[in-house]
Design a protein around this motif. Structure first.
Motif, PDB file in Angstrom:
ATOM      1  N   GLY A 134       6.204   5.449  -4.995  1.00 34.30           N
ATOM      2  CA  GLY A 134       6.913   5.424  -6.191  1.00 34.30           C
ATOM      3  C   GLY A 134       6.319   6.719  -7.234  1.00 34.30           C
ATOM      4  N   LEU A 135       4.840   6.679  -7.214  1.00 33.07           N
ATOM      5  CA  LEU A 135       3.938   7.468  -7.933  1.00 33.07           C
ATOM      6  C   LEU A 135       4.547   8.952  -7.742  1.00 33.07           C
ATOM      7  N   ALA A 136       4.725   9.069  -6.354  1.00 30.83           N
ATOM      8  CA  ALA A 136       5.046  10.495  -5.980  1.00 30.83           C
ATOM      9  C   ALA A 136       6.288  10.817  -6.339  1.00 30.83           C
ATOM     10  N   PHE A 137       7.089  10.125  -6.397  1.00 23.94           N
ATOM     11  CA  PHE A 137       8.456  10.439  -6.980  1.00 23.94           C
ATOM     12  C   PHE A 137       8.666  10.682  -8.645  1.00 23.94           C
ATOM     13  N   LEU A 138       7.702   9.784  -8.981  1.00 23.58           N
ATOM     14  CA  LEU A 138       7.685   9.931 -10.531  1.00 23.58           C
ATOM     15  C   LEU A 138       6.795  11.158 -10.888  1.00 23.58           C
ATOM     16  N   GLY A 139       5.555  11.484 -10.240  1.00 24.29           N
ATOM     17  CA  GLY A 139       4.862  12.564 -10.796  1.00 24.29           C
ATOM     18  C   GLY A 139       4.988  13.943 -10.354  1.00 24.29           C
ATOM     19  N   VAL A 140       5.150  13.999  -8.813  1.00 24.64           N
ATOM     20  CA  VAL A 140       5.186  15.350  -8.101  1.00 24.64           C
ATOM     21  C   VAL A 140       6.527  16.022  -8.608  1.00 24.64           C
ATOM     22  N   PRO A 141       7.676  15.599  -8.830  1.00 20.66           N
ATOM     23  CA  PRO A 141       8.785  16.345  -9.295  1.00 20.66           C
ATOM     24  C   PRO A 141       8.330  16.829 -10.832  1.00 20.66           C
ATOM     25  N   ALA A 142       7.772  16.036 -11.454  1.00 17.10           N
ATOM     26  CA  ALA A 142       7.418  16.232 -13.025  1.00 17.10           C
ATOM     27  C   ALA A 142       6.278  17.425 -13.245  1.00 17.10           C
ATOM     28  N   LEU A 143       5.340  17.557 -12.210  1.00 15.03           N
ATOM     29  CA  LEU A 143       4.305  18.598 -12.030  1.00 15.03           C
ATOM     30  C   LEU A 143       5.110  20.028 -11.523  1.00 15.03           C
ATOM     31  N   GLY A 171       0.903  -1.301   0.039  1.00 21.39           N
ATOM     32  CA  GLY A 171       0.077  -0.098   0.112  1.00 21.39           C
ATOM     33  C   GLY A 171       0.763   1.306  -0.026  1.00 21.39           C
ATOM     34  N   GLN A 172       1.830   1.072   0.461  1.00 16.88           N
ATOM     35  CA  GLN A 172       3.060   2.557   0.585  1.00 16.88           C
ATOM     36  C   GLN A 172       3.916   2.463  -0.609  1.00 16.88           C
ATOM     37  N   ASN A 173       4.307   1.380  -1.319  1.00 17.49           N
ATOM     38  CA  ASN A 173       5.153   1.295  -2.256  1.00 17.49           C
ATOM     39  C   ASN A 173       4.452   2.296  -3.468  1.00 17.49           C
ATOM     40  N   LEU A 174       3.227   1.897  -3.981  1.00 19.56           N
ATOM     41  CA  LEU A 174       2.530   2.445  -4.897  1.00 19.56           C
ATOM     42  C   LEU A 174       2.639   4.110  -4.754  1.00 19.56           C
ATOM     43  N   GLY A 206      14.239   2.978 -13.812  1.00 23.06           N
ATOM     44  CA  GLY A 206      13.599   1.879 -13.691  1.00 23.06           C
ATOM     45  C   GLY A 206      13.110   1.837 -11.904  1.00 23.06           C
ATOM     46  N   SER A 207      13.687   2.295 -11.114  1.00 23.66           N
ATOM     47  CA  SER A 207      13.879   2.073  -9.536  1.00 23.66           C
ATOM     48  C   SER A 207      12.408   2.558  -9.088  1.00 23.66           C
ATOM     49  N   TYR A 208      12.137   3.596  -9.557  1.00 21.02           N
ATOM     50  CA  TYR A 208      10.565   4.179  -9.037  1.00 21.02           C
ATOM     51  C   TYR A 208       9.575   3.520  -9.598  1.00 21.02           C
ATOM     52  N   TYR A 209       9.620   2.779 -10.589  1.00 19.25           N
ATOM     53  CA  TYR A 209       8.601   2.124 -11.158  1.00 19.25           C
ATOM     54  C   TYR A 209       8.500   0.671 -10.537  1.00 19.25           C
ATOM     55  N   ILE A 210       9.614   0.140 -10.412  1.00 18.28           N
ATOM     56  CA  ILE A 210       9.738  -0.986  -9.568  1.00 18.28           C
ATOM     57  C   ILE A 210       9.172  -0.955  -8.116  1.00 18.28           C
ATOM     58  N   CYS A 211       9.627   0.044  -7.585  1.00 18.42           N
ATOM     59  CA  CYS A 211       8.963   0.162  -6.029  1.00 18.42           C
ATOM     60  C   CYS A 211       7.494   0.472  -6.279  1.00 18.42           C
ATOM     61  N   ALA A 212       6.803   1.203  -7.269  1.00 11.81           N
ATOM     62  CA  ALA A 212       5.402   1.595  -7.194  1.00 11.81           C
ATOM     63  C   ALA A 212       4.628   0.167  -7.491  1.00 11.81           C
TER      64      ALA A 212
END
Length: 302
Positions: free
Chosen positions: A40-49, A34-37, A114-120
């Protein structure tokens, strides 16, 4: 133009370097159901936003679009309105294209890493990739899969299954990263082609127009700097009694307490009439008050 290409390249390089530093110093997958997704998505999406918003904010065209006003005397017709809509759409596309450079670079680099996606998504791997203890419950299986990004938490008997899952997820992430790059490159190329096809200007005429706009903006900025400095100098001279930088100052003016209070405080713009503003409290004082008061004569020799 070349300046735009160089600027975009610099932004992309800085984004790649920032992503590598960001990942090295901050990223640590929680390896918990429940925390991985979310992590991982926070590290993928928030900096991009954030990079997207910064890209919009740092573009002068954004503020031209937001703060631009149509003159009251301009007659609004259907053709003018249509032309205005086309111009706004064109400027928005241009602004968005520039603003997307950094966030797309971030997403592409993080997906290839790949690290963020693997975690998520590790806990959502299909069950047939799970090679050991097939009779465990679904919740237990998710808990074990969620631990796979953290190799030190995985039991020895699940090492092979963990390696297979990590390879699968890294493959998916890297393919997605390269597909994103391919889509962006093709989109940019087609956009330039379409813009060239619908442009009323020929190739050389367009180059001339781009050069003119660039030179006009540079000259306008230089004139703005000099004009505002000369205009402000008149008000400063009225308050202090001499021109800043003068070598032969004969006398200086001693402002009164009331005058110091009049120019102190917070102010931005004050509307004087339909066409003019006072830009500061000193500006307002200089236009309203007479430069009378106490003067002090200055000896030529210090």
């Amino acid at each position: 133009g070349k300046e735009v290409i160089i600027a975009n390249a610099i932004i992309a390089i800085l984004t790649i370097g920032g992503q590598q530093l960001f990942s090295f110093f901050t990223f640590s997958c929680p390896c918990h159901v429940g925390q991985n997704l979310i992590y991982g998505l926070a590290f993928l999406g928030v900096p991009a936003l954030i990079l997207l918003i910064v890209g919009y904010a740092l573009n002068n065209q954004t503020w031209r679009l937001v703060m631009g006003k149509r003159p009251h005397f301009e007659r609004v017709t259907s053709s003018n309105r249509l032309l205005k809509c086309k111009l706004v759409c064109f400027v928005l596309c241009s602004i968005t294209g520039r603003a997307l450079v950094a966030p797309v670079t971030w997403l592409a680099v993080t997906l290839i890493n790949g690290s963020y996606y693997i975690c998520a998504v590790s806990e959502y791997v299909p069950v047939y990739y799970y090679g050991a203890a097939p009779n465990v419950t679904a919740s237990e299986r998710s808990r074990i899969l969620a631990m796979f990004p953290c190799s030190q938490l995985v039991p020895p008997e699940l090492t092979r299954a963990r390696d297979e899952v990590i390879l699968l997820l890294r493959y998916q992430s890297q393919v997605a990263g390269w597909l994103l790059i391919a889509v962006v490159v093709i989109t940019v190329f087609l956009s330039y082609c379409l813009a060239g096809c619908f442009s009323p200007l020929s190739f050389l005429h367009f180059r001339y127009w781009s050069s003119y706009v660039h030179n006009e903006q540079e000259l306008f900025d230089e004139a703005t700097e000099q004009h505002s400095r000369l205009y402000a100098m008149q008000h400063v001279r009225k308050f202090f009694g001499f021109v800043p930088g003068s070598e032969n100052v004969k006398e200086i003016r001693i402002p009164s307490l009331r005058e110091w209070q009049a120019i102190s405080g917070l102010a931005f713009l004050k509307r004087v009439d339909e066409e003019h503003y006072d830009y500061s409290l000193l500006h307002d004082w200089a236009l309203k008050e007479r430069a009378s008061g106490k003067y002090l004569r200055i000896d030529e020799d210090p």
